[in-house]
Write a protein that holds these residues in place. Structure first.
Motif, PDB file in Angstrom:
ATOM      1  N   LEU A   1      19.615   0.750  13.213  1.00  0.00           N
ATOM      2  CA  LEU A   1      20.698   1.710  13.009  1.00  0.00           C
ATOM      3  C   LEU A   1      20.205   2.930  12.239  1.00  0.00           C
ATOM      4  N   GLU A   2      19.357   2.712  11.257  1.00  0.00           N
ATOM      5  CA  GLU A   2      18.841   3.807  10.431  1.00  0.00           C
ATOM      6  C   GLU A   2      18.024   4.808  11.241  1.00  0.00           C
ATOM      7  N   ILE A   3      17.244   4.320  12.197  1.00  0.00           N
ATOM      8  CA  ILE A   3      16.380   5.227  12.969  1.00  0.00           C
ATOM      9  C   ILE A   3      17.061   5.748  14.227  1.00  0.00           C
ATOM     10  N   SER A   4      18.276   5.277  14.472  1.00  0.00           N
ATOM     11  CA  SER A   4      19.022   5.706  15.647  1.00  0.00           C
ATOM     12  C   SER A   4      19.405   7.177  15.539  1.00  0.00           C
ATOM     13  N   ALA A   5      19.458   7.831  16.678  1.00  0.00           N
ATOM     14  CA  ALA A   5      19.914   9.221  16.725  1.00  0.00           C
ATOM     15  C   ALA A   5      21.435   9.300  16.597  1.00  0.00           C
ATOM     16  N   GLU A   6      22.091   8.170  16.766  1.00  0.00           N
ATOM     17  CA  GLU A   6      23.553   8.138  16.705  1.00  0.00           C
ATOM     18  C   GLU A   6      24.030   8.101  15.256  1.00  0.00           C
ATOM     19  N   ASP A   7      25.024   8.926  14.951  1.00  0.00           N
ATOM     20  CA  ASP A   7      25.647   8.896  13.627  1.00  0.00           C
ATOM     21  C   ASP A   7      26.945   8.108  13.633  1.00  0.00           C
ATOM     22  N   SER A   8      27.462   7.838  14.825  1.00  0.00           N
ATOM     23  CA  SER A   8      28.710   7.087  14.940  1.00  0.00           C
ATOM     24  C   SER A   8      28.749   6.395  16.298  1.00  0.00           C
ATOM     25  N   PHE A   9      29.649   5.455  16.405  1.00  0.00           N
ATOM     26  CA  PHE A   9      29.836   4.714  17.646  1.00  0.00           C
ATOM     27  C   PHE A   9      31.325   4.721  17.959  1.00  0.00           C
ATOM     28  N   VAL A  10      31.656   4.784  19.212  1.00  0.00           N
ATOM     29  CA  VAL A  10      33.046   4.898  19.634  1.00  0.00           C
ATOM     30  C   VAL A  10      33.563   3.535  20.080  1.00  0.00           C
ATOM     31  N   LEU A  11      34.682   3.144  19.505  1.00  0.00           N
ATOM     32  CA  LEU A  11      35.394   1.959  19.977  1.00  0.00           C
ATOM     33  C   LEU A  11      36.422   2.462  20.976  1.00  0.00           C
ATOM     34  N   ASP A  12      36.034   2.528  22.244  1.00  0.00           N
ATOM     35  CA  ASP A  12      36.908   3.108  23.259  1.00  0.00           C
ATOM     36  C   ASP A  12      37.783   2.073  23.960  1.00  0.00           C
ATOM     37  N   GLU A  13      37.781   0.881  23.442  1.00  0.00           N
ATOM     38  CA  GLU A  13      38.708  -0.165  23.854  1.00  0.00           C
ATOM     39  C   GLU A  13      39.230  -0.778  22.562  1.00  0.00           C
ATOM     40  N   ASP A  14      40.331  -1.489  22.650  1.00  0.00           N
ATOM     41  CA  ASP A  14      40.901  -2.033  21.420  1.00  0.00           C
ATOM     42  C   ASP A  14      41.150  -3.530  21.499  1.00  0.00           C
ATOM     43  N   LEU A  15      42.043  -3.966  22.348  1.00  0.00           N
ATOM     44  CA  LEU A  15      42.464  -5.362  22.357  1.00  0.00           C
ATOM     45  C   LEU A  15      41.455  -6.256  23.052  1.00  0.00           C
ATOM     46  N   TYR A  16      41.319  -7.470  22.521  1.00  0.00           N
ATOM     47  CA  TYR A  16      40.421  -8.466  23.110  1.00  0.00           C
ATOM     48  C   TYR A  16      41.041  -9.845  22.930  1.00  0.00           C
ATOM     49  N   TRP A  17      40.594 -10.770  23.783  1.00  0.00           N
ATOM     50  CA  TRP A  17      41.062 -12.149  23.689  1.00  0.00           C
ATOM     51  C   TRP A  17      40.342 -12.839  22.544  1.00  0.00           C
ATOM     52  N   ASN A  18      41.087 -13.633  21.822  1.00  0.00           N
ATOM     53  CA  ASN A  18      40.548 -14.385  20.711  1.00  0.00           C
ATOM     54  C   ASN A  18      40.904 -15.860  20.919  1.00  0.00           C
ATOM     55  N   ILE A  19      39.921 -16.725  20.797  1.00  0.00           N
ATOM     56  CA  ILE A  19      40.145 -18.161  20.924  1.00  0.00           C
ATOM     57  C   ILE A  19      40.219 -18.733  19.511  1.00  0.00           C
ATOM     58  N   LEU A  20      41.240 -19.514  19.244  1.00  0.00           N
ATOM     59  CA  LEU A  20      41.407 -20.102  17.918  1.00  0.00           C
ATOM     60  C   LEU A  20      40.209 -20.973  17.551  1.00  0.00           C
ATOM     61  N   ASP A  21      39.896 -21.004  16.265  1.00  0.00           N
ATOM     62  CA  ASP A  21      38.732 -21.745  15.774  1.00  0.00           C
ATOM     63  C   ASP A  21      38.720 -23.199  16.244  1.00  0.00           C
ATOM     64  N   GLU A  22      39.888 -23.827  16.261  1.00  0.00           N
ATOM     65  CA  GLU A  22      39.969 -25.237  16.649  1.00  0.00           C
ATOM     66  C   GLU A  22      39.526 -25.463  18.096  1.00  0.00           C
ATOM     67  N   GLU A  23      39.667 -24.448  18.935  1.00  0.00           N
ATOM     68  CA  GLU A  23      39.343 -24.581  20.354  1.00  0.00           C
ATOM     69  C   GLU A  23      38.023 -23.926  20.734  1.00  0.00           C
ATOM     70  N   LEU A  24      37.532 -23.047  19.897  1.00  0.00           N
ATOM     71  CA  LEU A  24      36.359 -22.239  20.242  1.00  0.00           C
ATOM     72  C   LEU A  24      35.119 -23.085  20.515  1.00  0.00           C
ATOM     73  N   TYR A  25      34.908 -24.118  19.728  1.00  0.00           N
ATOM     74  CA  TYR A  25      33.687 -24.914  19.851  1.00  0.00           C
ATOM     75  C   TYR A  25      33.940 -26.271  20.507  1.00  0.00           C
ATOM     76  N   ASP A  26      34.934 -26.323  21.357  1.00  0.00           N
ATOM     77  CA  ASP A  26      35.216 -27.539  22.120  1.00  0.00           C
ATOM     78  C   ASP A  26      35.126 -27.192  23.608  1.00  0.00           C
ATOM     79  N   PRO A  27      33.907 -27.198  24.166  1.00  0.00           N
ATOM     80  CA  PRO A  27      33.725 -26.762  25.550  1.00  0.00           C
ATOM     81  C   PRO A  27      34.281 -27.730  26.593  1.00  0.00           C
ATOM     82  N   TYR A  28      34.762 -28.896  26.154  1.00  0.00           N
ATOM     83  CA  TYR A  28      35.263 -29.883  27.094  1.00  0.00           C
ATOM     84  C   TYR A  28      36.750 -29.728  27.384  1.00  0.00           C
TER      85      TYR A  28
END
Length: 100
Positions: free
Chosen positions: A21-48
């Motif tokens: 990041l320090e050597i990057s030519a970019e001084d900022s990054f754009v978050l051009d999307e906002d909402l995302y799906w979130n899986i609850l912790d109890e379900e996140l690590y249960d692939p079955y």
């Protein structure tokens, strides 16, 4: 399965990212999307089982939440890692490594 991660190795990875990041030519990054799906912790690590309780996360809210730390309004808490992880995941999707 249990994987042991050394604190020093994790620190090295984070420092490598910070150095990129320090050597990057970019001084900022754009978050051009906002909402995302979130899986609850109890379900996140249960692939079955399909997750049944999806929630929505917001990159804008995550960033605003983290700004309280940046501005000195509160100390860092463990949950800040979840918030920054969502933002880093979004930035990784944008192929920012090619810009770093």
């Amino acid at each position: 399965m249990e994987i042991k991660i050394q604190k020093e190795d994790l620190k090295k990875i984070i420092l490598i990212l910070i150095n990129k990041l320090e050597i990057s030519a970019e001084d900022s990054f754009v978050l051009d999307e906002d909402l995302y799906w979130n899986i609850l912790d109890e379900e996140l690590y249960d692939p079955y089982k399909d997750p049944k309780n999806l929630t929505m996360g917001s990159l804008a809210d995550d960033w605003a939440f983290l700004q309280n730390v940046v501005e000195g309004n509160r100390g860092m808490i463990d949950y800040d890692l979840v918030k920054i992880a969502a933002i880093l995941k979004f930035l990784a999707k944008k192929n920012l490594n090619s810009e770093l």
